[in-house]
Structure formats: C-alpha cells, structure tokens
Design an enzyme around this catalytic site. Structure first.
Site, short mmCIF file in Angstrom:
data_model
loop_
_atom_site.label_atom_id
_atom_site.label_comp_id
_atom_site.label_asym_id
_atom_site.label_seq_id
_atom_site.Cartn_x
_atom_site.Cartn_y
_atom_site.Cartn_z
CG ASN A 186 -25.35 4.18 11.06
OD1 ASN A 186 -25.00 3.07 10.67
ND2 ASN A 186 -24.47 5.09 11.45
CG ASP A 233 -15.68 3.92 9.24
OD1 ASP A 233 -16.71 4.57 8.98
OD2 ASP A 233 -14.74 4.37 9.90
#
Length: 308
Positions: free
Chosen positions: A80, A32
């Site tokens: 995503n 991340d």
C-alpha cells in the site's frame, strides 16, 4: 420496504445465531473494497476508508458478542505504500484518529480489549507510530480480547525476516541447526498473534488471501470465507455466515481425522497405532453414525478377546 428488509435481515441474523454452536478463537479480516466503494458512491478514497472504519468498529462489537478471543485486521500492507501519497496521508491521519479514539473508548476498557500493531511499523510516519504506542500502552494490561492491527504488514516479508534471523544466529554460533524448530521460528516472527488463525474473512469479491498471516493461518489450515460486499457494506449477517463456514470446515476436519485414524487402526492394529487410537477416541463423535456404530462393535469385540 426498507423497514421490511431490516426486519427480515434481523430475523435471519437471529436464525443464524441460533444455528451456530461454536466460535473460532482467532478471526483475521482482510478489509477490502474501501476504495471501490468510494468510487461507486462518487466519493474520494478517503471517504471509503472512513466508511470502512465504521464497519471495523461494528466487527469488533460482533466479535465480542460471539466470544472471539483474538481479532486481526489487515489494515495497511507493505504494497500500500505504492498508492498515491495524498491518499496514504489521509489514511494515516484516519489511523491516528481511530487508534487514539479506540484507546480512550469506554467500551474498549470495559471489555478489556488489548490493542497491538503487527508489521514493520518502523516504516510508518512518526505520528502513526506515536498513536500505535499510545493505544498499546493504554490497553497493555488487558487480555479479554486481543485486537491486532496489521500495519505495513507483508506475510512474505515476515517469513523472510524470521529466516534471516535464524540464519544469522546459526552463522554466529548462537543457534544450532538441530535446534531449529517451530518455536524457534515463531519467536522471530513479528510480535503479534498469540494463537493460530481459525478463520480468514475477505469481503470485496476477490478470492485470495493476499499474503496475510501465512504462518498462523495457512499452516493451521484456517477456514476462509469470501463474500462480495465491499468492506463498508459488510453486515452482521456476513459475519455470521463466515462463522458458519468455519463450523462446517471444523466439522469436516474432525470427520477426516477420525476416518484416517480408524483406517490406520484397522489396517495395522497393535501397539504401533496407539496415537491413532487416541485420535480416534477424541474424534469418534465426528464419524457418520454407521461408522461410529461399527467402531463401537469392534471395540466391544476387542475388549472381549482381551478379557478372555
């Protein structure tokens, strides 16, 4: 000053390495912070992803040094797909490049690393699927370290798919309800991890596991390590701290198991707690010294009574 900082960091890494006495078998990483890192640097998101890919290569090396058996990387989630198309296309190009690069790398073959993708890979562009197939075929015979790349992955979707498969087979008469157990569910999960997750690592500052490997990690009560550096800034010292967190979690788990077993043996006694006795013998070294000495005294007294 930079040289002093590097020396101090290296010294601290060595101290951490000396302190560690155990290694998690399976480490799962949520990579991340690539986009936020890029914004901080004034760069495009694609530059952040590329910087993150360099960290990924380092983490693979650190995992091998530490003796990790399996490494799973959360690289692209089902959510995503909602990101801007231009950003995703650049990321897909990077994935193709790195998968083929890894599959051809001498260090991967010398270390016998097996590369596999987990997730709904059929949703990915054809060029990414081709790169995945290439990497998997090139490393299919290895088993020294499993490297799982989570692509188009979502934990809820994985569990939902497994539940639907079970329900369909029950409806078709291929599976009886009494035959549904842990193994029957695991067989219907994504082809992926070979073992439960021991440690989840998440950089970037967010303290959540984001639907990552819920069956293999949460069901195993995996240790979790959160840290603030963005993924491209993740250092070896952060990796070692994560392993230290796992060690502390494992030590606490062992102590809890031993204390529960001890309480059960003391409360009930007799043949019905044979399982608890076996657990206690296995984990008694995890008890505080005072409790361990008391246990040994009780065991000696019980042995004398039995002998009489």
């Amino acid at each position: 000053m930079d040289r002093v900082r590097q020396w101090a960091r290296g010294a601290y890494e060595r101290v951490l390495e000396l302190e560690l006495s155990g290694t998690p078998s399976h480490v799962a990483v949520i990579q991340d912070g690539n986009r936020r890192y890029a914004r901080q640097q004034g760069d495009d998101a694609s530059d952040g992803h590329r910087a993150g890919a360099e960290t990924t290569e380092q983490v693979l090396e650190w995992s091998q040094e530490a003796g990790v058996d399996e490494l799973t990387l959360y690289t692209f989630s089902t959510e995503n797909f909602d990101r801007p198309e231009e950003e995703n296309e650049a990321l897909f190009d990077l994935l193709c490049e790195k998968l083929r690069e890894f599959a051809d790398a001498d260090r991967v073959h010398d270390s016998e690393v097996r590369i596999r993708a987990i997730g709904e890979t059929q949703k990915l562009p054809e060029r990414v699927r081709d790169a995945v197939d290439y990497a998997e075929r090139r490393t299919a015979d290895y088993d020294e370290l499993y490297l799982n790349i989570a692509l188009a992955y979502g934990g809820r979707a994985e569990l939902l798919s497994a539940a639907r498969d079970v329900a369909r087979e029950v409806e078709d008469g291929e599976l009886g309800t009494e035959d549904i157990d842990v193994e029957s569910v695991e067989e219907r999960l994504y082809r992926g991890p070979t073992r439960d997750v021991d440690l989840i690592v998440r950089p970037g500052g967010d303290e959540r596991t984001s639907n990552f490997l819920p069956w293999h990690a949460n069901g195993n009560e995996a240790a979790v390590y959160f840290c603030t550096p963005y993924w491209p800034e993740f250092r070896k010292v952060d990796f070692l701290r994560a392993i230290r967190t796992y060690e502390h979690r494992e030590e606490s788990w062992r102590t809890t198991r031993a204390q529960r077993a001890l309480a059960l043996v003391r409360a009930l006694g007799g043949a019905e707690v044979n399982d608890a006795r076996r657990v206690l013998q296995r984990f008694k070294d995890a008890l505080p010294s005072g409790e361990r000495e008391a246990l040994e005294s009780e065991t000696d007294a019980e042995f004398e009574r039995t002998a009489d």
